[in-house]
Every structure is written in C-alpha cells, then in structure tokens.
Design a protein around this motif. Structure first.
Motif, PDB file in Angstrom:
ATOM      1  N   ARG A 158       0.868  -1.174   0.000  1.00 37.55           N
ATOM      2  CA  ARG A 158       0.000   0.000   0.000  1.00 37.55           C
ATOM      3  C   ARG A 158       0.904   1.223   0.000  1.00 37.55           C
ATOM      4  O   ARG A 158       1.947   1.249   0.662  1.00 37.55           O
ATOM      5  N   ASP A 159       0.499   2.263  -0.705  1.00 37.73           N
ATOM      6  CA  ASP A 159       1.348   3.439  -0.850  1.00 37.73           C
ATOM      7  C   ASP A 159       1.769   4.034   0.484  1.00 37.73           C
ATOM      8  O   ASP A 159       2.837   4.611   0.605  1.00 37.73           O
ATOM      9  N   TRP A 160       0.911   3.891   1.491  1.00 40.92           N
ATOM     10  CA  TRP A 160       1.170   4.565   2.762  1.00 40.92           C
ATOM     11  C   TRP A 160       1.845   3.665   3.796  1.00 40.92           C
ATOM     12  O   TRP A 160       2.080   4.102   4.935  1.00 40.92           O
ATOM     13  N   VAL A 187       0.280  13.739   3.322  1.00 37.23           N
ATOM     14  CA  VAL A 187       1.082  13.670   2.109  1.00 37.23           C
ATOM     15  C   VAL A 187       0.086  13.603   0.971  1.00 37.23           C
ATOM     16  O   VAL A 187      -0.650  12.621   0.828  1.00 37.23           O
ATOM     17  N   ALA A 188       0.029  14.655   0.160  1.00 32.42           N
ATOM     18  CA  ALA A 188      -1.112  14.878  -0.725  1.00 32.42           C
ATOM     19  C   ALA A 188      -1.338  13.755  -1.725  1.00 32.42           C
ATOM     20  O   ALA A 188      -2.473  13.499  -2.122  1.00 32.42           O
ATOM     21  N   ASP A 189      -0.267  13.085  -2.152  1.00 29.39           N
ATOM     22  CA  ASP A 189      -0.445  12.016  -3.142  1.00 29.39           C
ATOM     23  C   ASP A 189      -0.517  10.634  -2.505  1.00 29.39           C
ATOM     24  O   ASP A 189      -0.509   9.627  -3.208  1.00 29.39           O
ATOM     25  N   THR A 190      -0.608  10.567  -1.166  1.00 27.20           N
ATOM     26  CA  THR A 190      -0.534   9.274  -0.485  1.00 27.20           C
ATOM     27  C   THR A 190      -1.652   9.059   0.534  1.00 27.20           C
ATOM     28  O   THR A 190      -2.437   8.129   0.414  1.00 27.20           O
ATOM     29  N   ALA A 191      -1.717   9.916   1.558  1.00 30.33           N
ATOM     30  CA  ALA A 191      -2.698   9.713   2.624  1.00 30.33           C
ATOM     31  C   ALA A 191      -2.676  10.878   3.595  1.00 30.33           C
ATOM     32  O   ALA A 191      -1.675  11.591   3.707  1.00 30.33           O
ATOM     33  N   THR A 192      -3.781  11.043   4.302  1.00 30.68           N
ATOM     34  CA  THR A 192      -3.827  11.851   5.522  1.00 30.68           C
ATOM     35  C   THR A 192      -3.883  10.881   6.689  1.00 30.68           C
ATOM     36  O   THR A 192      -4.705   9.965   6.707  1.00 30.68           O
ATOM     37  N   ILE A 193      -2.990  11.075   7.656  1.00 25.69           N
ATOM     38  CA  ILE A 193      -2.904  10.189   8.812  1.00 25.69           C
ATOM     39  C   ILE A 193      -3.023  11.056  10.062  1.00 25.69           C
ATOM     40  O   ILE A 193      -2.171  11.911  10.319  1.00 25.69           O
ATOM     41  N   SER A 194      -4.088  10.861  10.832  1.00 28.35           N
ATOM     42  CA  SER A 194      -4.362  11.719  11.986  1.00 28.35           C
ATOM     43  C   SER A 194      -4.542  10.878  13.238  1.00 28.35           C
ATOM     44  O   SER A 194      -4.948   9.722  13.180  1.00 28.35           O
ATOM     45  N   VAL A 195      -4.244  11.498  14.382  1.00 22.79           N
ATOM     46  CA  VAL A 195      -4.319  10.776  15.652  1.00 22.79           C
ATOM     47  C   VAL A 195      -5.651  11.043  16.335  1.00 22.79           C
ATOM     48  O   VAL A 195      -6.227  12.128  16.241  1.00 22.79           O
ATOM     49  N   VAL A 227      -4.901   7.002  12.286  1.00 21.44           N
ATOM     50  CA  VAL A 227      -5.825   6.417  11.316  1.00 21.44           C
ATOM     51  C   VAL A 227      -5.515   6.954   9.933  1.00 21.44           C
ATOM     52  O   VAL A 227      -5.242   8.147   9.752  1.00 21.44           O
ATOM     53  N   VAL A 228      -5.572   6.077   8.935  1.00 21.79           N
ATOM     54  CA  VAL A 228      -5.202   6.410   7.561  1.00 21.79           C
ATOM     55  C   VAL A 228      -6.433   6.758   6.727  1.00 21.79           C
ATOM     56  O   VAL A 228      -7.408   6.003   6.694  1.00 21.79           O
ATOM     57  N   GLN A 229      -6.376   7.896   6.049  1.00 14.51           N
ATOM     58  CA  GLN A 229      -7.372   8.276   5.039  1.00 14.51           C
ATOM     59  C   GLN A 229      -6.645   8.317   3.697  1.00 14.51           C
ATOM     60  O   GLN A 229      -5.801   9.178   3.458  1.00 14.51           O
ATOM     61  N   ASP A 230      -6.924   7.347   2.832  1.00 14.67           N
ATOM     62  CA  ASP A 230      -6.257   7.312   1.534  1.00 14.67           C
ATOM     63  C   ASP A 230      -7.306   7.259   0.426  1.00 14.67           C
ATOM     64  O   ASP A 230      -8.488   7.455   0.665  1.00 14.67           O
ATOM     65  N   GLU A 231      -6.851   6.992  -0.788  1.00 16.46           N
ATOM     66  CA  GLU A 231      -7.781   6.942  -1.925  1.00 16.46           C
ATOM     67  C   GLU A 231      -7.671   5.619  -2.680  1.00 16.46           C
ATOM     68  O   GLU A 231      -8.000   5.537  -3.851  1.00 16.46           O
ATOM     69  N   MET A 232      -7.219   4.583  -1.988  1.00 14.65           N
ATOM     70  CA  MET A 232      -7.095   3.278  -2.629  1.00 14.65           C
ATOM     71  C   MET A 232      -8.466   2.745  -3.008  1.00 14.65           C
ATOM     72  O   MET A 232      -9.442   2.908  -2.274  1.00 14.65           O
ATOM     73  N   LYS A 233      -8.533   2.102  -4.149  1.00 11.46           N
ATOM     74  CA  LYS A 233      -9.814   1.596  -4.659  1.00 11.46           C
ATOM     75  C   LYS A 233     -10.088   0.187  -4.137  1.00 11.46           C
ATOM     76  O   LYS A 233     -10.247  -0.766  -4.867  1.00 11.46           O
ATOM     77  N   TRP A 234     -10.117   0.063  -2.799  1.00 10.27           N
ATOM     78  CA  TRP A 234     -10.417  -1.252  -2.223  1.00 10.27           C
ATOM     79  C   TRP A 234     -11.871  -1.646  -2.446  1.00 10.27           C
ATOM     80  O   TRP A 234     -12.236  -2.796  -2.362  1.00 10.27           O
ATOM     81  N   ASN A 235     -12.708  -0.661  -2.752  1.00  8.69           N
ATOM     82  CA  ASN A 235     -14.108  -0.940  -3.087  1.00  8.69           C
ATOM     83  C   ASN A 235     -14.366  -0.324  -4.454  1.00  8.69           C
ATOM     84  O   ASN A 235     -14.476   0.884  -4.587  1.00  8.69           O
TER      85      ASN A 235
END
Length: 316
Positions: A158-160, A187-195, A227-235
């Motif tokens: 996974r990219d992140w 990281v704009a092309d990868t994910a937002t990761i927040s606590v 927690v990871v917020q990404d744009e992977m097309k898992w669905n």
C-alpha cells in the motif's frame, strides 16, 4: 451513493498540487530555497481557501511563549480570529493566538517525520497545563501537523505502508504523554494520517471495549490511534478521489471546533458529507496519564455520549 461535491473539489485541489509538485521539483536542485518557499505557499493557500474564513493564515513565524522563549521557525501558522491586527506582521507570534502550526515539505523524508514529532512535543510542553476534563488532559495547543506534496519512503503493498510505520515508530519514541503527539500528517499524493484518543477507563464500557482490554491484558488504558485516510480503490463501487485532502480539512476543522463552538455547525456538516478515516494500530498507555480527579469521575459517572463533550471517550 453519489460522491459529494466537496470531494470533487478536493480532488481538483489535489491535481493542482500535484502539478505544482512536478513543476517545483524540476527546479528544486538549482534553487532549493525557493522550492521550499513555494511548497509552504501552496499549503498556506489551501488552508486559506478551506479552513473557516475568520482564521488568518501566515507563513514563516516563531511561536513566542509566556516565559519569553520561542519555538523553532514554523512554516505555516493558523491564528485565532481575535489575534490583534497590530501583531499580524510580526514574525514572533504570541502562543495564545496560535490555533495550529505546520511544517511543510516538498518531498517528505523519514527524518522530517521525527523532527516534526520532536517539535510538536517541545511546543505543546510550553502550553499551560490544563486539567479537569478528558479533552483538556489529552490535548495541548496548538494543533501541530506535517504537510507534504509527496514522499520518498519506499513503497509497500500500500502506498502509505512505510509512511505509517515511520509515524508509528516516532509516536512510540518521541512524546512523554499522548497530549504531545503530532496531530496530523498529510502527504497529498498518499494519505492523511491523523491521531485520535480513546479512553478505556471507568464505568459504562461496551462489550467490545472490555474485550479489547482483555486482549491487551489490562483493566484500563488510554489508546492513541493514528488512522489512515487514503484513496485506494479497495471498493470498486466507490470513487475515493479527493478523500486525502477532504480528510485533512475535516480533521483540522473538527479539532478547531472543539475550542471554537461557532464553527461546530460547519464541522458537523463536513462530517456528514462522506467517510473519513480508516485502519490503524492503537498505542496503549496507562490511565495514570489522567489526573486523579478525572479518573474518579470516569469510575463514578463514566464518559459522555453527548456531541462535542469534553468527556467523550473518543477525542481528537
């Protein structure tokens, strides 16, 4: 369900940021200073456009604390609506007027992540001690984040993956208390990761929370979870484009709204526009990070299910 226009707008912002990254990177070797300045301005402009309009965004400042000491230079600062105009052009910004502070990078490296964690901890330790509620004891101002166009960490499945592991490692090593953690990495092309923090103390715990404590062999705990917020097309039936920057704006607005009730209706609106957040691995610490009075309150009365309560068991 049709994707909301907010995510479409964030997708367009992301594409613009990616174009800027390619353009700046092409010139970064010949003029790294200007490339860094442009990266800061890109992020400052996004925050100006998408955070609540009453908050002023400035670049390149040092936070001046009540004891006369100051922070290292911070790339982007978000100031309170009440911050005096007469101080607006000063490069030393009074700590009481700083809502959020960000380090900005063009291409993120692992050393940047550790430096941001150390800076976040050092700045938050300078804030006045706040006691009396879960929120106050598990958070210290300002919100501190790390923003980057891209990163150079090796890619996993996974990219992140490597990005997340680097954040998790620093979270385990750098802070002395969960209130000192770096709040968000985007990281704009990868994910937002927040606590986020979750309190497993006192009466009223759910069956799932009790099972979680049994799994870690504890009677109580305070958990911090990136927690990871990404744009992977898992669905494949859902379009996740725009989710990274949408997640960033939602997370920052939500955190700001805990202190500023006037923007809570907007934060509530954002929360209903789509899905934010995803998977993560909890970091557990003892309930001793909370004061005796807060722990007594939890054991006597439990946490609160009210929206925006500072006694909520799940907090930024």
């Amino acid at each position: 369900m049709k994707k909301h226009d907010f995510f479409n707008l964030m997708s367009a912002v992301k594409e613009s940021l990616n174009s800027a990254y390619l353009r700046i990177r092409a010139r970064s070797k010949e003029d790294p200073g200007t490339a860094g300045d442009q990266a800061e301005e890109d992020w400052a402009e996004i925050l100006r456009d998408w955070l609540p309009a009453t908050y002023r965004i400035v670049t390149k400042g040092r936070i001046l604390f009540a004891d006369g000491s100051s922070s290292p230079q911070v790339d982007v600062l978000v100031l309170t609506p009440s911050y005096p105009r007469g101080l607006g052009n000063e490069k030393y910004v009074f700590a009481g007027g700083v809502v959020a502070a960000f380090e900005c990078k063009l291409t993120l490296r692992s050393s940047d992540i550790k430096r941001a964690f150390l800076t976040a901890s050092a700045i938050k330790r300078k804030a006045p001690v706040r006691l009396g509620t879960l929120y106050d004891e598990l958070n210290r101002p300002p919100i501190f984040g790390l923003l980057s166009h891209s990163h150079d960490l090796s890619q996993g499945d996974r990219d992140w993956d490597r990005l997340y592991k680097a954040i998790q490692k620093c979270a385990e090593e750098c802070p002395e208390h969960p209130r000192e953690l770096l709040d968000v990495v985007c990281v704009a092309d990868t994910a937002t990761i927040s606590v986020g923090k979750h309190v497993l103390v006192g009466k009223g715990l759910s069956k799932e929370e009790k099972e979680e404590l049994t799994e870690i062999g504890q009677e109580s705990a305070v958990a911090a979870l990136y927690v990871v917020q990404d744009e992977m097309k898992w669905n494949s039936e859902r379009d996740h484009s725009g989710a990274i920057l949408a997640g960033l704006i939602y997370e920052l607005t939500h955190r700001m709204a805990f202190v500023d009730p006037t923007i809570r209706p907007w934060a509530d609106h954002l929360s209903g526009l789509g899905f934010y957040g995803g998977i993560g691995i909890p970091l557990y610490c003892s309930e001793d990070v909370l004061s005796d009075s807060v722990r007594r309150h939890l054991k006597d009365e439990g946490a609160s299910a009210e929206a925006w309560s500072k006694w909520s068991p799940s907090l930024p």
